[in-house]
Write an enzyme that holds these catalytic residues in place. Structure first.
Site, short mmCIF file in Angstrom:
data_model
loop_
_atom_site.label_atom_id
_atom_site.label_comp_id
_atom_site.label_asym_id
_atom_site.label_seq_id
_atom_site.Cartn_x
_atom_site.Cartn_y
_atom_site.Cartn_z
N ARG A 25 0.92 -1.14 0.00
CA ARG A 25 0.00 0.00 0.00
C ARG A 25 0.95 1.17 0.00
NH1 ARG A 25 -2.32 4.13 -0.57
NH2 ARG A 25 -4.21 4.83 0.47
N HIS A 68 1.92 6.96 1.91
CA HIS A 68 0.79 7.89 1.84
C HIS A 68 0.45 8.46 3.22
CE1 HIS A 68 -1.23 4.32 3.41
NE2 HIS A 68 -2.28 5.05 3.68
N HIS A 108 -3.19 10.63 5.35
CA HIS A 108 -4.59 11.06 5.18
C HIS A 108 -5.05 11.92 6.34
CE1 HIS A 108 -4.60 7.23 7.26
NE2 HIS A 108 -4.27 6.62 6.15
N GLU A 113 -5.82 6.22 11.51
CA GLU A 113 -6.03 4.88 10.94
C GLU A 113 -5.66 3.81 11.96
OE1 GLU A 113 -4.23 3.94 7.04
OE2 GLU A 113 -3.16 2.32 8.03
N HIS A 146 2.99 6.98 6.01
CA HIS A 146 3.31 5.58 6.33
C HIS A 146 3.16 4.70 5.10
CE1 HIS A 146 -1.00 6.29 7.04
NE2 HIS A 146 -1.20 5.06 6.59
N GLU A 195 -10.94 5.73 0.70
CA GLU A 195 -9.61 5.33 0.26
C GLU A 195 -9.19 6.10 -0.99
OE1 GLU A 195 -7.54 3.90 2.52
OE2 GLU A 195 -6.83 2.63 0.90
N HIS A 218 -26.23 -4.44 26.37
CA HIS A 218 -25.40 -3.36 26.92
C HIS A 218 -25.51 -2.15 26.01
CE1 HIS A 218 -22.80 -5.02 23.76
NE2 HIS A 218 -22.15 -3.88 23.76
N HIS A 223 -23.16 1.77 25.01
CA HIS A 223 -21.96 2.57 25.20
C HIS A 223 -22.39 4.02 25.42
CE1 HIS A 223 -19.75 -0.97 24.02
NE2 HIS A 223 -20.60 -1.09 23.02
N GLU A 237 -20.74 2.78 18.11
CA GLU A 237 -19.91 1.58 17.98
C GLU A 237 -19.88 1.15 16.51
OE1 GLU A 237 -20.91 -1.88 20.44
OE2 GLU A 237 -20.52 -3.16 18.70
N HIS A 252 -28.10 -2.90 22.88
CA HIS A 252 -27.98 -3.96 21.87
C HIS A 252 -27.35 -5.18 22.50
CE1 HIS A 252 -24.26 -1.61 21.83
NE2 HIS A 252 -23.62 -2.67 21.37
#
Ligand SMILES: *[C@@H]1O[C@H](CO)[C@@H](O)[C@H](O)[C@H]1NC(C)=O
Ligand SMILES: *[C@@H]1O[C@H](CO)[C@@H](O)[C@H](O)[C@H]1NC(C)=O
Ligand SMILES: *[C@@H]1O[C@H](CO)[C@@H](O)[C@H](O)[C@H]1NC(C)=O
Ligand SMILES: *[C@@H]1O[C@H](CO)[C@@H](O)[C@H](O)[C@H]1NC(C)=O
Ligand SMILES: *[C@@H]1O[C@H](CO)[C@@H](O)[C@H](O)[C@H]1NC(C)=O
Length: 471
Positions: A174, A177, A179, A183, A222, A244, A358, A360, A365, A404
């Site tokens: 890859r 590059h 961004h 990531e 990276h 991407e 549960h 968050h 999520e 959920h």
């Protein structure tokens, strides 16, 4: 194409300039044997007692319907197994009806709760499941690999995260590059070499393998290279709008900056840049990396990135917490401080077991299913709920504070990642909450018996075994 161009030029000239000799146009000769009309007659509008109509019987008689176990009488919302049902029907207990088609039974079989939702589903909940298998594949150069992505263009409710599934063949890259988003990556299979340089000129190199993680902060350049057996990994970005196709590439950086600037900055003759690639490299084949990463450990006066800022975490070697129905391990800033926006749980769920109900409290999520078959219901106040089914390669999404659960409805262990955008992984366990409420209060609310209340737990079980209820 050339004809069209010639015509356009001829028109442009005739429009702007005084008489110019037009070149002779070739006459198109291709014909099609079309017959009939595109539109019907006006006489078909409205009532006319003489018109015929279809007399096909679309009713499917009761004795011809094949039900999954429990489907005809379901009152508890149990998962159905349509494996041995040739054409699953949208029926649950007394609700629903038959569907003679058109339909794709193979999709119904893997999405039983979409076809025949449990009666607890209600109202309108946005789409919270995206199978990566439906994502467009972007192919790399020279069989170097490919990538495919989920972002808010395909799942508009998932606005806090985007995900990319990427394959690199042995030795493929890859490209170098960077961004705008952070990531966070999880290796699904194989091994990769990663390299990056930070704003202080400190460098970082490491080899990561199946189950390991890396993180590159926004703007940090990276690259990733597949090691000798190739690799597939998942990239998660903290921006639902990430694509991407919108990354900054070293190939484009050279194409988009005048060569005289490169020649001046790097003190090289212009001829040094004669072989720069045309267009983006993105994913492409390369020469195999040397076995020992230390051979590629280039450092400058600023040295290497210090351990507390490490871009990798060898998560594959962390032993999980063993829960009654599976396992859980968590990676957040407690042990991986560089990834400030990411806290992640890797959860395994045994067949029939349930990642408990549960929610968050402070983050949406984003989840990814690595293995197995599961269902998840999401309760969205006020009053709404929807159940989704998941298989390997599917992305799930749960908005902040919506309760959920994830239930294993298949024969093999479910493995999934739960990704939150916060420094520490947190959840509220519904079971633990109820266990810590005074019994009198609970009885007044839910009319549970003393015996039922005595079975509640004050602990958070994460994954419970559950029990199959036969109807
Ligand atoms: C990893 O790759 C191997 C070899 O192709 C394959 O058999 C296996 O299923 C893959 N693992 C996962 C988790 O997909
Ligand atoms: C590649 O696969 C071979 C055969 O399974 C194994 O011996 C070797 O260690 C693997 N290499 C890497 C870098 O994983
Ligand atoms: C996502 O990006 C597109 C184009 O880059 C933009 O038009 C749109 O407003 C963005 N949406 C969100 C929710 O940020
Ligand atoms: C990549 O593949 C092309 C086409 O097969 C080949 O010409 C080239 O040498 C390869 N590059 C590397 C670095 O292996
Ligand atoms: C690179 O070198 C630095 C300092 O010499 C060392 O701390 C680091 O572990 C090395 N990394 C690799 C991948 O060899």
């Amino acid at each position: 194409m050339q004809q069209a161009l010639a015509l356009a030029l001829a028109l442009a000239f005739t429009a702007t300039a005084a008489p110019v000799a037009t070149t002779e146009q070739p006459t198109p000769t291709r014909t099609f044997a079309l017959s009939g009309d595109l539109y019907g007659p006006a006489t078909l509008r409205g009532y006319d007692p003489s018109l015929p109509f279809s007399t096909e019987d679309t009713a499917i008689p009761e004795d011809k319907i094949v039900y999954a176990s429990g489907q005809a009488s379901d009152t508890i919302g149990a998962p159905f197994d349509f494996k041995n049902v040739p054409t699953p029907q949208p029926i649950r207990g007394t609700k629903g009806g038959t569907d003679p088609g058109p339909k794709q039974p193979e999709i119904d079989k893997t999405h039983p709760d979409i076809l025949a939702p449990p009666q607890s589903d209600h109202g309108d909940v946005p789409q919270l499941n995206w199978p990566m298998d439906l994502s467009h594949v972007k192919t790399g150069l020279n069989r170097g690999g490919w990538s495919r992505q989920e972002n808010l263009r395909v799942m508009p409710a998932a606005d806090e995260f985007a995900g990319v599934d990427m394959r690199l063949e042995p030795g493929a890259y890859r490209e170098l590059h960077w961004h705008t988003s952070g990531e966070w990556a999880y290796i699904i299979n194989g091994s990769a070499r990663i390299g990056a340089v930070n704003t202080d000129g400190q460098s970082f190199y490491d080899d990561v393998t199946k189950g390991d993680v890396w993180f590159f902060p926004p703007g940090i350049p990276h690259y990733i290279q597949g090691l000798e057996n190739g690799t597939e990994f998942l990239l998660i970005f903290d921006d639902g709008n990430f694509s991407e196709d919108e990354t900054f590439l070293v190939s484009e950086m050279f194409q988009r900056t005048p060569i005289d600037v490169w020649a001046g900055q790097l003190d090289l003759p212009v001829s040094a840049f004669a072989d720069l690639p045309d267009g983006e490299l993105f994913i492409f084949n390369g020469t195999e990396a040397p076995k020992n990463v230390a051979e590629q450990n280039i450092t400058g006066p600023a040295g290497s990135i210090p351990n507390e800022e490490s871009f990798s975490y060898h998560w594959s070697l962390q032993e999980p917490l063993v829960a009654p129905g599976g396992t859980v391990k968590i990676l957040d800033t407690n042990t991986f401080p560089i990834a400030t926006d990411f806290s992640v749980a890797l959860v395994t769920i045994k067949p029939g077991a349930i990642r408990e109900v549960h929610w968050h409290p402070s983050s949406d999520e984003w989840s990814y299913f690595i293995q197995g078959r599961a269902r998840m219901s999401v309760y969205v106040a006020p009053g709404n709920a929807r159940t989704f089914d998941f298989g390997p390669g599917d992305v799930g999404y749960v908005p902040k504070v919506c309760s959920h659960y994830i239930q294993n409805i298949g024969d093999e262990e479910v493995i999934l990642l739960e990704v939150l955008k916060q420094k520490q992984f947190t959840d509220v366990s519904a079971g633990q909450w109820l266990g810590l409420i005074p019994p009198q209060v609970l009885k007044d609310h839910l009319h549970l018996s003393d015996e039922s209340i005595s079975k509640l737990s004050k602990e958070k079980p994460y994954v419970v075994q559950g029990s199959k209820i036969v109807q």
